[in-house]
Scaffold this active site. Structure first.
Site, PDB file in Angstrom:
ATOM      1  N   HIS A 107      13.434  13.856 -16.644  1.00 59.38           N
ATOM      2  CA  HIS A 107      13.124  15.290 -16.609  1.00 59.38           C
ATOM      3  C   HIS A 107      12.797  15.804 -15.220  1.00 59.38           C
ATOM      4  CE1 HIS A 107      13.606  15.295 -20.792  1.00 59.38           C
ATOM      5  NE2 HIS A 107      12.356  15.162 -21.215  1.00 59.38           N
ATOM      6  N   HIS A 182      11.884  22.778 -23.501  1.00 61.94           N
ATOM      7  CA  HIS A 182      11.289  21.618 -24.179  1.00 61.94           C
ATOM      8  C   HIS A 182      10.186  22.064 -25.149  1.00 61.94           C
ATOM      9  CE1 HIS A 182       9.930  17.542 -24.807  1.00 61.94           C
ATOM     10  NE2 HIS A 182      10.740  17.064 -23.906  1.00 61.94           N
ATOM     11  N   GLU A 325      16.430  19.919 -27.438  1.00 60.33           N
ATOM     12  CA  GLU A 325      16.646  20.139 -26.001  1.00 60.33           C
ATOM     13  C   GLU A 325      18.150  20.181 -25.709  1.00 60.33           C
ATOM     14  OE1 GLU A 325      14.397  16.939 -24.037  1.00 60.33           O
ATOM     15  OE2 GLU A 325      13.260  16.845 -25.909  1.00 60.33           O
TER      16      GLU A 325
HETATM   17  C1  G6D Z   1       9.347  10.812 -24.285  1.00 59.78           C
HETATM   18  O1  G6D Z   1      11.470   9.841 -24.746  1.00 59.78           O
HETATM   19  C2  G6D Z   1      10.715  11.033 -24.860  1.00 59.78           C
HETATM   20  C3  G6D Z   1      11.422  12.147 -24.156  1.00 59.78           C
HETATM   21  O2  G6D Z   1      12.666  12.398 -24.782  1.00 59.78           O
HETATM   22  C4  G6D Z   1      10.549  13.393 -24.199  1.00 59.78           C
HETATM   23  O3  G6D Z   1      11.168  14.436 -23.503  1.00 59.78           O
HETATM   24  C5  G6D Z   1       9.210  13.080 -23.553  1.00 59.78           C
HETATM   25  O4  G6D Z   1       8.588  12.027 -24.230  1.00 59.78           O
HETATM   26  C6  G6D Z   1       8.276  14.268 -23.638  1.00 59.78           C
HETATM   27  O5  G6D Z   1       9.470  10.297 -22.990  1.00 59.78           O
END
Ligand code: G6D
Length: 360
Positions: A107, A182, A325
Site C-alpha cells: 500500500h 480502503h 479495494e
Molecule cells: C492486511 O493483507 C491485508 C491487506 O490486504 C489489508 O489491506 C491490510 O491488512 C489492511 O495486511
C-alpha cells in the site's frame, strides 16, 4: 445538496485536518477528510428510512495515523503488494520501501498516500452534484517510486445518493500506479462489527491465490469453491470453512478478476463500468452495488481488525467489516499475466468506482 466544511482535528505534529460532509436530498451523506483523502463516514437510509453509518472510522485524525488498517483511506502510489519491494522498468531495477516485515511493499510504503494531507476544493459539478476534489503530488523517488505524479481524487455525490470516486494521475516518468479506497463496510451499521450473515455477490469467475507471505501465486477458478460468490450468499459461508485459500490469510484477502459477468453501465454517458460487487443486509435492507473500471477487486474480510475503538467508542472486532479495494492485481509490476499497472506521460491514470445504494 449541501457541503459542510469543518475542522476535524490536529495531528500530533501540529498539522490541521479538515473534513467535508456532502448531503443528498435522498438522505445519503458522506464525510471525507484531507488526511489521506479518506472517507470517514457514509450514512445511508435503511428500509425504515433511518440513517446507518456503514463504514468504520475514527473520531480523531491522529487515530488514522496511529492505527494501521488504512481505514477509509485513498491508498497509493500502488495499492496492494509488490513482492520483494522490487521491480524492473525499461531495463532499470527499482528498490522500493519494504514496509511489510522488511520483505515487501504494501500500500505505497512506509508513508503512503493514506498518511498525506491532500489539498482540497469543494464545489458542484455542472450537473449539480456535490463534489470534493483532493490533490496530492507524489515526488520522484517517493518511497523509491520513479517519477513526479500529480494525483486528483474526486468524491462526487449526486442528488439520488450515488457516490462516485474518480482517480486521475499524471506522471512525468513511467511508474507503477494503482489507487483505491480502503473503506471497511458493514451494511448493518459499522457499530455491529459482524459481517458473517450479510450477503455478498462477487462477479468474478476466478481469483488470485496467495502464499503464506501474502504474495500472489496463480489464478484459481471459483467453481465449486467457497469463493464462488457469483450467486449471492452469506459471507460467513466462505469465512467459516477450512478451505485452503481461507486458511492461509485467515479469511478472505484475495484479488478477484472482475470480468464483467455481473453487468455493465455507461457512467455519465461515456465511462464504461462493470458491476463488480453487491453486498446486502437482511437486517437493514441496505443494498450496495459497486461498479468499477478497475480490472481487479481486492476483497479483504477484516481479518486483522481488533484492538482499536472506532467512532463513538465502538470496539473493533475481527471480521467486523469488509473491504472492497478496486485496483490492479497484487505484484502487477512483476507479472506479465495481468493488466499493466505501468502509467506515464503517454498513459495517464484514470479509474472510476461508483457506489449505488438501494433498499430491499
Ligand atoms: C492486511 O493483507 C491485508 C491487506 O490486504 C489489508 O489491506 C491490510 O491488512 C489492511 O495486511
Amino acid at each position: 445538496m449541501s457541503i459542510e466544511k469543518k475542522f476535524f482535528g490536529k495531528l500530533s505534529d501540529g498539522r490541521e485536518v479538515t473534513a467535508f460532509t456532502m448531503k443528498a436530498e435522498c438522505g445519503v451523506s458522506v464525510t471525507v477528510m484531507d488526511l489521506g483523502a479518506t472517507m470517514v463516514s457514509l450514512n445511508v437510509p435503511d428500509k425504515n428510512g433511518e440513517l446507518k453509518d456503514i463504514v468504520c472510522g475514527y473520531d480523531s485524525p491522529e487515530e488514522y495515523i496511529k492505527n494501521d488498517g488504512y481505514t477509509g483511506a485513498t491508498v497509493g502510489r500502488y495499492a496492494n503488494r509488490i513482492d520483494k519491494g522490487h521491480f524492473t522498468l525499461d531495463g532499470k531495477d527499482y528498490e522500493i520501501s519494504k514496509n511489510e516485515d522488511g520483505k515487501r511493499t504494501l500500500h505505497g510504503g512506509f508513508c503512503g498516500f493514506d498518511k498525506k494531507i491532500w489539498r482540497s476544493e469543494a464545489g458542484q459539478c455542472g450537473c449539480g452534484a456535490d463534489r470534493i476534489k483532493f490533490y496530492y503530488t507524489s515526488e520522484d523517488g517517493e518511497e523509491g517510486f520513479p517519477g513526479n505524479v500529480d494525483v486528483t481524487v474526486v468524491y462526487r455525490l449526486s442528488a439520488d445518493g450515488e457516490l462516485a470516486i474518480r482517480y486521475l494521475a499524471e506522471a512525468d516518468k513511467m511508474t507503477p500506479m494503482a489507487l483505491t479506497n480502503h473503506s471497511y463496510f458493514n451494511l448493518d451499521g459499522y457499530e455491529k462489527q459482524d459481517i458473517s450473515r450479510q450477503l455478498l455477490t462477487i462477479n468474478a469467475n476466478r481469483f488470485m491465490g496467495i502464499d503464506d507471505e501474502s504474495i500472489s501465486t496463480e489464478f484459481f477458478d471459483v467453481q465449486d469453491t467457497p469463493f464462488d460468490f457469483r450467486k449471492e450468499k452469506q459471507i460467513g459461508k466462505a469465512l467459516f470453512t477450512n478451505y485452503e485459500h481461507v486458511m492461509i490469510p485467515g479469511g478472505i484477502d484475495h484479488s478477484f478478476d472482475i470480468d464483467g459477468t455481473g453487468g455493465k453501465m455507461l457512467w455519465k454517458h461515456d465511462i464504461p463500468l462493470v458491476k463488480s460487487v453487491t453486498m446486502r443486509s437482511k437486517e437493514t435492507g441496505i443494498v450496495m452495488d459497486i461498479y468499477t473500471d478497475a480490472p481487479a477487486m481486492q476483497v479483504y474480510s477484516g481479518n486483522h481488525m481488533g484492538g482499536v475503538k472506532y467512532k463513538g467508542g465502538v470496539e473493533a472486532k475481527k471480521q467486523g467489516a469488509i473491504c472492497f479495494e478496486p485496483g490492479y492485481f497484487p505484484n502487477s509490476p512483476n507479472r506479465t499475466d495481468v493488466p499493466s499497472c505501468i502509467f506515464g506521460p503517454d498513459r495517464p491514470y484514470s479509474s472510476t468506482t461508483v457506489y449505488k445504494f438501494s433498499v430491499k
